[in-house]
Design a protein around this motif. Structure first.
Motif, mmCIF file in Angstrom:
data_model
loop_
_atom_site.group_PDB
_atom_site.id
_atom_site.type_symbol
_atom_site.label_atom_id
_atom_site.label_comp_id
_atom_site.label_asym_id
_atom_site.label_seq_id
_atom_site.Cartn_x
_atom_site.Cartn_y
_atom_site.Cartn_z
ATOM 1 N N ALA A 127 6.723 -0.505 2.377
ATOM 2 C CA ALA A 127 5.773 -0.580 3.493
ATOM 3 C C ALA A 127 6.444 -1.127 4.748
ATOM 4 O O ALA A 127 6.236 -0.614 5.854
ATOM 5 C CB ALA A 127 4.579 -1.453 3.106
ATOM 6 N N GLY A 128 7.254 -2.155 4.578
ATOM 7 C CA GLY A 128 7.940 -2.748 5.722
ATOM 8 C C GLY A 128 8.932 -1.806 6.365
ATOM 9 O O GLY A 128 8.972 -1.659 7.598
ATOM 10 N N VAL A 129 9.719 -1.140 5.548
ATOM 11 C CA VAL A 129 10.716 -0.194 6.064
ATOM 12 C C VAL A 129 10.030 0.997 6.725
ATOM 13 O O VAL A 129 10.458 1.465 7.786
ATOM 14 C CB VAL A 129 11.676 0.250 4.935
ATOM 15 C CG1 VAL A 129 12.491 1.466 5.341
ATOM 16 C CG2 VAL A 129 12.600 -0.902 4.553
ATOM 17 N N PHE A 130 8.942 1.473 6.139
ATOM 18 C CA PHE A 130 8.203 2.604 6.699
ATOM 19 C C PHE A 130 7.738 2.296 8.125
ATOM 20 O O PHE A 130 7.983 3.073 9.049
ATOM 21 C CB PHE A 130 7.016 2.961 5.799
ATOM 22 C CG PHE A 130 6.177 4.082 6.320
ATOM 23 C CD1 PHE A 130 6.626 5.391 6.243
ATOM 24 C CD2 PHE A 130 4.933 3.845 6.893
ATOM 25 C CE1 PHE A 130 5.861 6.448 6.738
ATOM 26 C CE2 PHE A 130 4.164 4.876 7.380
ATOM 27 C CZ PHE A 130 4.628 6.187 7.304
ATOM 28 N N GLN A 131 7.080 1.160 8.315
ATOM 29 C CA GLN A 131 6.586 0.818 9.657
ATOM 30 C C GLN A 131 7.748 0.555 10.606
ATOM 31 O O GLN A 131 7.701 0.925 11.779
ATOM 32 C CB GLN A 131 5.634 -0.386 9.599
ATOM 33 C CG GLN A 131 4.973 -0.677 10.938
ATOM 34 C CD GLN A 131 3.760 -1.563 10.803
ATOM 35 O OE1 GLN A 131 3.015 -1.484 9.845
ATOM 36 N NE2 GLN A 131 3.549 -2.409 11.796
ATOM 37 N N PHE A 132 8.798 -0.065 10.111
ATOM 38 C CA PHE A 132 9.976 -0.339 10.941
ATOM 39 C C PHE A 132 10.576 0.969 11.461
ATOM 40 O O PHE A 132 10.885 1.093 12.647
ATOM 41 C CB PHE A 132 11.003 -1.136 10.133
ATOM 42 C CG PHE A 132 12.164 -1.631 10.944
ATOM 43 C CD1 PHE A 132 12.058 -2.799 11.692
ATOM 44 C CD2 PHE A 132 13.361 -0.937 10.968
ATOM 45 C CE1 PHE A 132 13.123 -3.254 12.449
ATOM 46 C CE2 PHE A 132 14.434 -1.378 11.718
ATOM 47 C CZ PHE A 132 14.320 -2.549 12.459
ATOM 48 N N ILE A 133 10.724 1.956 10.573
ATOM 49 C CA ILE A 133 11.271 3.257 10.973
ATOM 50 C C ILE A 133 10.358 3.929 11.992
ATOM 51 O O ILE A 133 10.823 4.465 13.013
ATOM 52 C CB ILE A 133 11.475 4.162 9.739
ATOM 53 C CG1 ILE A 133 12.638 3.640 8.890
ATOM 54 C CG2 ILE A 133 11.704 5.610 10.145
ATOM 55 C CD1 ILE A 133 12.766 4.320 7.529
ATOM 56 N N LEU A 134 9.051 3.920 11.737
ATOM 57 C CA LEU A 134 8.099 4.558 12.644
ATOM 58 C C LEU A 134 8.174 3.992 14.058
ATOM 59 O O LEU A 134 8.077 4.724 15.041
ATOM 60 C CB LEU A 134 6.675 4.398 12.129
ATOM 61 C CG LEU A 134 6.222 5.321 11.017
ATOM 62 C CD1 LEU A 134 4.791 4.986 10.601
ATOM 63 C CD2 LEU A 134 6.308 6.778 11.435
ATOM 64 N N LEU A 135 8.325 2.683 14.155
ATOM 65 C CA LEU A 135 8.242 2.045 15.470
ATOM 66 C C LEU A 135 9.577 1.855 16.169
ATOM 67 O O LEU A 135 9.606 1.642 17.381
ATOM 68 C CB LEU A 135 7.520 0.704 15.344
ATOM 69 C CG LEU A 135 6.060 0.823 14.893
ATOM 70 C CD1 LEU A 135 5.416 -0.536 14.763
ATOM 71 C CD2 LEU A 135 5.266 1.706 15.844
ATOM 72 N N THR A 136 10.673 1.913 15.420
ATOM 73 C CA THR A 136 11.978 1.705 16.063
ATOM 74 C C THR A 136 12.773 2.988 16.210
ATOM 75 O O THR A 136 13.721 3.032 16.993
ATOM 76 C CB THR A 136 12.833 0.704 15.266
ATOM 77 O OG1 THR A 136 13.142 1.255 13.988
ATOM 78 C CG2 THR A 136 12.137 -0.650 15.151
#
Length: 175
Positions: A127-136
């Protein structure tokens, strides 16, 4: 009357463990990725293994709601929508799932309990990596190297130590 005592006791333990998570969140070392090194994973394991899946997840949801409404309980005294919707917010969103997974098998013995905790850790990372990828806009490899790799050893130890400390707490408290 007995149901009221149980309900009050449960609410008290939920509140205490939400506060434990808030305190352990502040012991933070900033990292270039924005994901700080904290004792949050240890707190999540301790909460889940001590309170069980349902009460543990509720304790973490209380923590998340406090942070969402502006109480500075997240790492480095952050709070609000910016923390939850920012690049590292996916980790916060999955906190309750990590505690839930730790609590699911807490009474099944060390191996099933730890396996469930490690599965919760994988969900947290995903979940953390998913949101990180989406936003960065970073790729998967870069995101894992920045947001997961530096934390794996600490987080695995946190799950193990959380489990064994929870066993001691449960022997001493009427949970």
């Amino acid at each position: 009357m007995t149901a009221q005592k149980i309900k009050t006791r449960d609410m008290t333990f939920i509140a205490v463990f939400a506060a434990v998570l808030a305190v352990l969140s502040q012991l933070a070392i900033p990292m270039p990725s924005g994901v700080p090194i904290t004792l949050q994973t240890f707190a999540l394991a301790l909460i889940g293994y001590t309170l069980g899946a349902k009460r543990g997840a509720i304790a973490v949801l209380v923590y998340l709601l406090l942070g969402a409404v502006g109480v500075p309980v997240f790492a480095n005294f952050k709070a609000g929508a910016a923390a939850l919707l920012g690049p590292t917010g996916g980790f916060l969103w999955a906190f309750w799932l990590a505690a839930l997974f730790c609590g699911l098998k807490r009474d099944a013995g060390p191996l099933p309990a730890l396996a469930s905790g490690f599965l919760g850790l994988l969900v947290l990372y995903a979940a953390g990596v998913f949101q990180f990828i989406l936003l960065t806009g970073n790729g998967l490899v870069e995101a894992v190297l920045m947001c997961v790799a530096p934390f794996v050893i600490k987080d695995v130890l946190s799950i193990v130590l959380g489990y064994f400390l929870a066993q001691q707490i449960r022997r001493r408290l009427p949970l």
